[in-house]
Design a protein around this motif. Sequence first.
Motif, short mmCIF file in Angstrom:
data_model
loop_
_atom_site.label_atom_id
_atom_site.label_comp_id
_atom_site.label_asym_id
_atom_site.label_seq_id
_atom_site.Cartn_x
_atom_site.Cartn_y
_atom_site.Cartn_z
N ARG A 1 -7.42 1.80 5.26
CA ARG A 1 -6.12 2.45 5.35
C ARG A 1 -5.99 3.88 4.77
O ARG A 1 -5.20 4.61 4.94
CB ARG A 1 -5.24 1.57 4.73
CG ARG A 1 -3.78 1.69 4.37
CD ARG A 1 -3.05 1.69 5.99
NE ARG A 1 -1.67 1.98 5.72
CZ ARG A 1 -1.33 3.19 5.63
NH1 ARG A 1 -1.90 4.22 5.68
NH2 ARG A 1 -0.05 3.43 5.53
N THR A 2 -6.90 4.18 3.66
CA THR A 2 -6.70 5.26 2.95
C THR A 2 -7.31 6.56 3.80
O THR A 2 -6.64 7.40 3.69
CB THR A 2 -7.52 5.14 1.77
OG1 THR A 2 -6.98 4.16 0.76
CG2 THR A 2 -7.59 6.53 0.97
N ILE B 1 -12.60 6.31 -3.46
CA ILE B 1 -11.20 6.10 -3.70
C ILE B 1 -10.90 5.40 -5.24
O ILE B 1 -11.71 4.41 -5.21
CB ILE B 1 -10.76 5.02 -2.65
CG1 ILE B 1 -11.22 5.57 -1.20
CG2 ILE B 1 -9.33 4.72 -2.71
CD1 ILE B 1 -10.98 4.44 -0.24
N TYR C 1 -7.21 9.78 -3.51
CA TYR C 1 -6.42 8.73 -3.56
C TYR C 1 -6.46 7.65 -4.49
O TYR C 1 -7.71 7.25 -4.94
CB TYR C 1 -6.30 7.91 -2.31
CG TYR C 1 -5.66 8.93 -1.05
CD1 TYR C 1 -4.38 8.99 -0.83
CD2 TYR C 1 -6.59 9.74 -0.61
CE1 TYR C 1 -3.79 9.52 0.32
CE2 TYR C 1 -5.96 10.62 0.56
CZ TYR C 1 -4.54 10.60 0.71
OH TYR C 1 -4.17 11.39 1.82
N ARG D 1 -1.66 10.03 -4.89
CA ARG D 1 -2.69 11.04 -4.66
C ARG D 1 -2.91 12.05 -5.73
O ARG D 1 -1.76 12.62 -6.09
CB ARG D 1 -2.45 11.86 -3.33
CG ARG D 1 -3.78 12.60 -2.65
CD ARG D 1 -3.39 13.00 -1.43
NE ARG D 1 -4.68 13.89 -0.88
CZ ARG D 1 -4.83 14.38 0.33
NH1 ARG D 1 -3.67 14.62 1.07
NH2 ARG D 1 -5.78 15.07 0.75
N TYR E 1 0.69 -1.25 0.00
CA TYR E 1 -0.09 0.03 -0.17
C TYR E 1 0.74 1.17 0.05
O TYR E 1 0.68 2.12 -0.77
CB TYR E 1 -1.00 -0.06 1.20
CG TYR E 1 -1.65 1.21 1.20
CD1 TYR E 1 -3.06 1.18 0.60
CD2 TYR E 1 -1.39 2.40 1.85
CE1 TYR E 1 -3.79 2.22 0.58
CE2 TYR E 1 -2.06 3.47 1.79
CZ TYR E 1 -3.52 3.60 1.23
OH TYR E 1 -4.35 4.49 1.25
N THR F 1 0.30 3.52 -3.68
CA THR F 1 -0.69 4.53 -3.28
C THR F 1 -0.21 5.83 -3.65
O THR F 1 0.64 6.41 -3.27
CB THR F 1 -1.18 4.22 -2.16
OG1 THR F 1 -1.63 3.38 -1.58
CG2 THR F 1 -2.62 5.59 -1.87
N VAL G 1 -5.27 3.78 -5.55
CA VAL G 1 -4.56 2.60 -4.85
C VAL G 1 -4.46 1.51 -6.05
O VAL G 1 -5.03 1.33 -6.87
CB VAL G 1 -5.44 1.97 -3.56
CG1 VAL G 1 -5.66 3.00 -2.51
CG2 VAL G 1 -7.08 1.77 -4.24
N GLN H 1 -4.50 6.98 6.08
CA GLN H 1 -3.44 8.06 5.44
C GLN H 1 -3.74 9.44 5.17
O GLN H 1 -2.81 10.11 5.31
CB GLN H 1 -3.10 7.21 3.89
CG GLN H 1 -1.96 7.79 2.92
CD GLN H 1 -0.72 7.52 3.79
OE1 GLN H 1 -0.63 6.51 4.36
NE2 GLN H 1 0.22 8.72 3.78
#
Length: 349
Positions: A228-229, A185, A33, A27, A21, A25, A35, A232
Amino acid sequence: MEECQSERKLSELDQWCEDFYKSTTTRMDNGKYVVRLPLLSYLDPSVCIGTSKHVALKRLLYLERRLVQCPSLRQIYRDTIDEYLQLGQMEPVNAVDQMHHNTNINNTASTLCYLPHHPVVKESSSTTKVRIVFDASAKTNNGRSLNDILATGPALQTDLSAVLTNWRFYKYAFLADVEKMYRAINVHRKDAQYQRILWRQSPDDQIKEYYCSTVMFGTRSAPFLAIRTIQQLADDESRNFPLAVNVIKHQMYVDDVLSGGDTIEEALEVQAQTRGMLNNGTFLLHKWSSNHSQLLERIPIEHREMKGSLQINTTETLKALGMFWNPASDEFTYGIKFDIPSGPPTKRM
């Protein structure tokens, strides 16, 4: 109150998911984001997926027969697909995509996947009554599904009882959830070819191929990628919204936000920073409710769970992580249904 800290130890595969990740990943300029799917084929090339178009086609024809019998559901389904297309969350497959993702010569391995889809009706929902579910567990011709070749990732959600208990400490509390969190996402274009679908507006039309360019509900890795995003985002925006970091990391359960403050001023600032941080990641908070009217004044009416003003003498309750919460009295209640079965009584009854 006693507090028992238990550190979660990551397995070797979970650690790989975390490292994968971090390294893949990105942005976009608008804050969204992008992924990559944690495909197990990166670890073991023999873990591959077979052809799946025939299964998706069979399921589409069955879906069409079902929708013909229910015109209202058919219209909602069409509108939902149209919304995906208008928002750029689903795109037509073009010649370049087709050329770069051909099936291998032996016809047993593929670098793309077609997912069957169907509606799930949830009458208890106050917003989305019908949700399209994409069946990532449908088997391909080699016996593997998309979920079979995806890593699940470590469990990142905060303990549910801890979120609820901590929420009770605040005198001024608010509740909201992230609207369509997964769809906020993006998935890298290359991996999005594993998320193809077949669709047509009418049985008289030609069947077309599309790919979903966002994290999809029903895929094994979706909960990990989404949570997780969000975490982040908290790291990336910590300087701009310091109060929101604790909310995002400790006062969220998946897409539900339960926070507040000991004073109305503190609660308003926490609310503003949380909204600001999530907006910067293109996440929208909606279905707002609170035990104090001031915490709803800055929220547009269409984003509130209770459309009217906060009534003091009311028994109206809202769902809060499975519990029933009365914002006016700031109390939890239980909803219990007693189903008395017929027949002679047994120990189980």
